[in-house]
Design a protein around this motif. Structure first.
Motif, PDB file in Angstrom:
ATOM      1  N   GLN A 188     -19.080  15.275  66.700  1.00  0.00           N
ATOM      2  CA  GLN A 188     -18.646  15.572  65.339  1.00  0.00           C
ATOM      3  C   GLN A 188     -19.851  15.366  64.436  1.00  0.00           C
ATOM      4  O   GLN A 188     -20.493  14.310  64.461  1.00  0.00           O
ATOM      5  CB  GLN A 188     -17.509  14.629  64.915  1.00  0.00           C
ATOM      6  CG  GLN A 188     -17.128  14.723  63.442  1.00  0.00           C
ATOM      7  CD  GLN A 188     -16.244  15.905  63.158  1.00  0.00           C
ATOM      8  OE1 GLN A 188     -15.742  16.531  64.081  1.00  0.00           O
ATOM      9  NE2 GLN A 188     -16.023  16.209  61.892  1.00  0.00           N
TER      10      GLN A 188
ATOM     11  N   GLN B 157     -21.221  14.544  61.074  1.00  0.00           N
ATOM     12  CA  GLN B 157     -20.786  13.913  59.841  1.00  0.00           C
ATOM     13  C   GLN B 157     -21.959  13.792  58.881  1.00  0.00           C
ATOM     14  O   GLN B 157     -23.048  13.339  59.257  1.00  0.00           O
ATOM     15  CB  GLN B 157     -20.188  12.538  60.134  1.00  0.00           C
ATOM     16  CG  GLN B 157     -18.988  12.604  61.082  1.00  0.00           C
ATOM     17  CD  GLN B 157     -18.421  11.244  61.410  1.00  0.00           C
ATOM     18  OE1 GLN B 157     -18.721  10.257  60.756  1.00  0.00           O
ATOM     19  NE2 GLN B 157     -17.597  11.179  62.451  1.00  0.00           N
TER      20      GLN B 157
ATOM     21  N   THR C 164      -4.482   8.353  56.583  1.00  0.00           N
ATOM     22  CA  THR C 164      -4.017   9.557  55.903  1.00  0.00           C
ATOM     23  C   THR C 164      -4.540   9.571  54.470  1.00  0.00           C
ATOM     24  O   THR C 164      -4.520   8.545  53.790  1.00  0.00           O
ATOM     25  CB  THR C 164      -2.477   9.601  55.876  1.00  0.00           C
ATOM     26  OG1 THR C 164      -1.988   9.686  57.216  1.00  0.00           O
ATOM     27  CG2 THR C 164      -1.974  10.791  55.082  1.00  0.00           C
ATOM     28  N   LYS C 165      -4.994  10.735  54.021  1.00  0.00           N
ATOM     29  CA  LYS C 165      -5.378  10.933  52.629  1.00  0.00           C
ATOM     30  C   LYS C 165      -4.435  11.953  52.017  1.00  0.00           C
ATOM     31  O   LYS C 165      -4.290  13.061  52.522  1.00  0.00           O
ATOM     32  CB  LYS C 165      -6.821  11.436  52.539  1.00  0.00           C
ATOM     33  CG  LYS C 165      -7.306  11.667  51.104  1.00  0.00           C
ATOM     34  CD  LYS C 165      -8.754  12.130  51.083  1.00  0.00           C
ATOM     35  CE  LYS C 165      -9.241  12.344  49.657  1.00  0.00           C
ATOM     36  NZ  LYS C 165     -10.659  12.817  49.631  1.00  0.00           N
TER      37      LYS C 165
ATOM     38  N   ARG D 274      -5.336  14.110  57.718  1.00  0.00           N
ATOM     39  CA  ARG D 274      -5.134  12.970  58.607  1.00  0.00           C
ATOM     40  C   ARG D 274      -6.338  12.785  59.520  1.00  0.00           C
ATOM     41  O   ARG D 274      -6.896  13.748  60.037  1.00  0.00           O
ATOM     42  CB  ARG D 274      -3.846  13.166  59.402  1.00  0.00           C
ATOM     43  CG  ARG D 274      -2.713  13.709  58.531  1.00  0.00           C
ATOM     44  CD  ARG D 274      -1.359  13.463  59.077  1.00  0.00           C
ATOM     45  NE  ARG D 274      -0.937  12.091  58.796  1.00  0.00           N
ATOM     46  CZ  ARG D 274       0.318  11.662  58.929  1.00  0.00           C
ATOM     47  NH1 ARG D 274       1.256  12.495  59.322  1.00  0.00           N
ATOM     48  NH2 ARG D 274       0.632  10.410  58.679  1.00  0.00           N
ATOM     49  N   TYR D 275      -6.702  11.520  59.678  1.00  0.00           N
ATOM     50  CA  TYR D 275      -7.925  11.152  60.388  1.00  0.00           C
ATOM     51  C   TYR D 275      -7.615  10.293  61.609  1.00  0.00           C
ATOM     52  O   TYR D 275      -6.669   9.499  61.612  1.00  0.00           O
ATOM     53  CB  TYR D 275      -8.844  10.323  59.489  1.00  0.00           C
ATOM     54  CG  TYR D 275      -9.372  11.012  58.260  1.00  0.00           C
ATOM     55  CD1 TYR D 275     -10.682  11.504  58.214  1.00  0.00           C
ATOM     56  CD2 TYR D 275      -8.591  11.148  57.121  1.00  0.00           C
ATOM     57  CE1 TYR D 275     -11.185  12.114  57.071  1.00  0.00           C
ATOM     58  CE2 TYR D 275      -9.081  11.764  55.974  1.00  0.00           C
ATOM     59  CZ  TYR D 275     -10.377  12.236  55.958  1.00  0.00           C
ATOM     60  OH  TYR D 275     -10.870  12.841  54.826  1.00  0.00           O
ATOM     61  N   SER D 276      -8.461  10.431  62.626  1.00  0.00           N
ATOM     62  CA  SER D 276      -8.483   9.517  63.762  1.00  0.00           C
ATOM     63  C   SER D 276      -9.918   9.057  63.946  1.00  0.00           C
ATOM     64  O   SER D 276     -10.828   9.881  64.107  1.00  0.00           O
ATOM     65  CB  SER D 276      -7.977  10.199  65.036  1.00  0.00           C
ATOM     66  OG  SER D 276      -8.060   9.321  66.146  1.00  0.00           O
TER      67      SER D 276
ATOM     68  N   ASP E 163     -11.936   8.057  61.722  1.00  0.00           N
ATOM     69  CA  ASP E 163     -12.697   8.642  60.606  1.00  0.00           C
ATOM     70  C   ASP E 163     -13.042  10.112  60.806  1.00  0.00           C
ATOM     71  O   ASP E 163     -13.836  10.669  60.046  1.00  0.00           O
ATOM     72  CB  ASP E 163     -13.979   7.842  60.333  1.00  0.00           C
ATOM     73  CG  ASP E 163     -13.687   6.443  59.811  1.00  0.00           C
ATOM     74  OD1 ASP E 163     -12.721   6.303  59.034  1.00  0.00           O
ATOM     75  OD2 ASP E 163     -14.416   5.507  60.173  1.00  0.00           O
ATOM     76  N   ILE E 164     -12.468  10.758  61.808  1.00  0.00           N
ATOM     77  CA  ILE E 164     -12.676  12.189  62.034  1.00  0.00           C
ATOM     78  C   ILE E 164     -11.439  12.936  61.528  1.00  0.00           C
ATOM     79  O   ILE E 164     -10.317  12.615  61.933  1.00  0.00           O
ATOM     80  CB  ILE E 164     -12.889  12.495  63.522  1.00  0.00           C
ATOM     81  CG1 ILE E 164     -14.175  11.846  64.025  1.00  0.00           C
ATOM     82  CG2 ILE E 164     -12.933  14.004  63.763  1.00  0.00           C
ATOM     83  CD1 ILE E 164     -14.351  11.928  65.520  1.00  0.00           C
ATOM     84  N   PRO E 165     -11.609  13.916  60.631  1.00  0.00           N
ATOM     85  CA  PRO E 165     -10.446  14.670  60.162  1.00  0.00           C
ATOM     86  C   PRO E 165      -9.893  15.549  61.280  1.00  0.00           C
ATOM     87  O   PRO E 165     -10.584  16.431  61.783  1.00  0.00           O
ATOM     88  CB  PRO E 165     -11.006  15.503  59.008  1.00  0.00           C
ATOM     89  CG  PRO E 165     -12.473  15.622  59.285  1.00  0.00           C
ATOM     90  CD  PRO E 165     -12.860  14.351  59.993  1.00  0.00           C
TER      91      PRO E 165
ATOM     92  N   TYR F   4      -4.978  19.060  58.931  1.00  0.00           N
ATOM     93  CA  TYR F   4      -4.641  19.333  57.532  1.00  0.00           C
ATOM     94  C   TYR F   4      -3.183  19.763  57.526  1.00  0.00           C
ATOM     95  O   TYR F   4      -2.797  20.704  58.221  1.00  0.00           O
ATOM     96  CB  TYR F   4      -5.541  20.448  56.995  1.00  0.00           C
ATOM     97  CG  TYR F   4      -5.258  20.876  55.571  1.00  0.00           C
ATOM     98  CD1 TYR F   4      -5.953  20.320  54.503  1.00  0.00           C
ATOM     99  CD2 TYR F   4      -4.301  21.848  55.298  1.00  0.00           C
ATOM    100  CE1 TYR F   4      -5.718  20.719  53.202  1.00  0.00           C
ATOM    101  CE2 TYR F   4      -4.052  22.257  53.995  1.00  0.00           C
ATOM    102  CZ  TYR F   4      -4.762  21.688  52.951  1.00  0.00           C
ATOM    103  OH  TYR F   4      -4.522  22.089  51.654  1.00  0.00           O
TER     104      TYR F   4
END
Length: 244
Positions: free
Chosen positions: A71, A73, A108-109, A137-139, A141-143, A146
């Motif tokens: 990923q 980032q 979750t954001k 939603r993240y796992s 810190d990886i999105p 959506y």
């Protein structure tokens, strides 16, 4: 950097240089030399150590990303990852946290949580007034996904008092007396919109797994309509079947 020396690349080979580098790093990930969360060397360091161009390295990293091995980032560089396995998504109703918490941290954001109108979704939910809850939603810190969820306003307006970054939607729907009892899900591969691709930190040309869900209460009334876009490189759906 001792893992990356010029002898790992054969410039006389017919195999493209980017693919040689991709295959080499893929092997390091598969044999455990690089583990989830490890950081790969920056592109400029590999330019110096391997004697190949930055576009070649960038192409190799892009291929690794498209296969779900890394990923990219903005603040951290290129991080080794692995697809998040959703092995209950198609077989039982459960929360995002319960599905992925054994794999690491989840969060979750909330991007939107308000009353809206939408003629097409009103036909599905049989009401003009709607609530739209949009979450990223993240796992680790990886999105990963959506998610846009629509609910009947009159039935679910009490949900607006809750912090949906900390609460489970299905649990709170049960708390207000309108639990989802059954769902129908439709999945297909799709191309993300520009906005969704940006939220999921992916290339617009890479696929998402698109899931459309209609949730119903005990009477069979539709009380939820959700559209989820899963990053295809970081989500893996597992289905277990048994012959009877």
């Amino acid at each position: 950097m001792e893992l990356f020396t010029q002898n790992i690349i054969d410039k006389s080979s017919a195999i493209p240089l980017y693919f040689q580098l991709y295959s080499y790093i893929e092997g390091l990930i598969k044999d455990g030399t690089y583990e989830e969360g490890d950081k790969l060397p920056p592109e400029e360091e590999l330019v110096s150590s391997l004697g190949i161009s930055r576009p070649t390295i960038r192409q190799a990293y892009k291929e690794l990303s498209s296969k779900g091995y890394v990923q990219r980032q903005r603040s951290k560089g290129t991080i080794v990852t692995k697809p998040k396995v959703f092995n209950k998504f198609l077989s039982e109703l459960t929360t995002f946290h319960n599905e992925l918490s054994p794999e690491g941290s989840v969060k979750t954001k909330v991007l939107k949580f308000e009353s809206v109108t939408d003629s097409e979704i009103s036909k599905i939910l049989q009401t003009d007034a709607l609530i739209c809850l949009t979450r990223l939603r993240y796992s680790n810190d990886i999105p990963v996904v959506y998610l846009e969820t629509y609910l009947p306003y009159e039935l679910c307006k009490d949900l607006l008092q809750y912090d949906m970054e900390k609460e489970s939607l299905y649990e709170k729907m049960e708390a207000i007396g309108h639990p989802v009892q059954s769902v129908r899900r439709h999945l297909k591969a799709a191309k993300p919109s520009k906005a969704i691709a940006q939220y999921l930190e992916m290339d617009e040309n890479d696929p998402v797994m698109l899931s459309k869900t209609i949730g119903k209460d005990a009477t069979g009334r539709a009380i939820e309509y959700s559209v989820a876009s899963y990053n295809g490189a970081h989500a893996d759906f597992q289905i277990d079947l048994q012959i009877k």
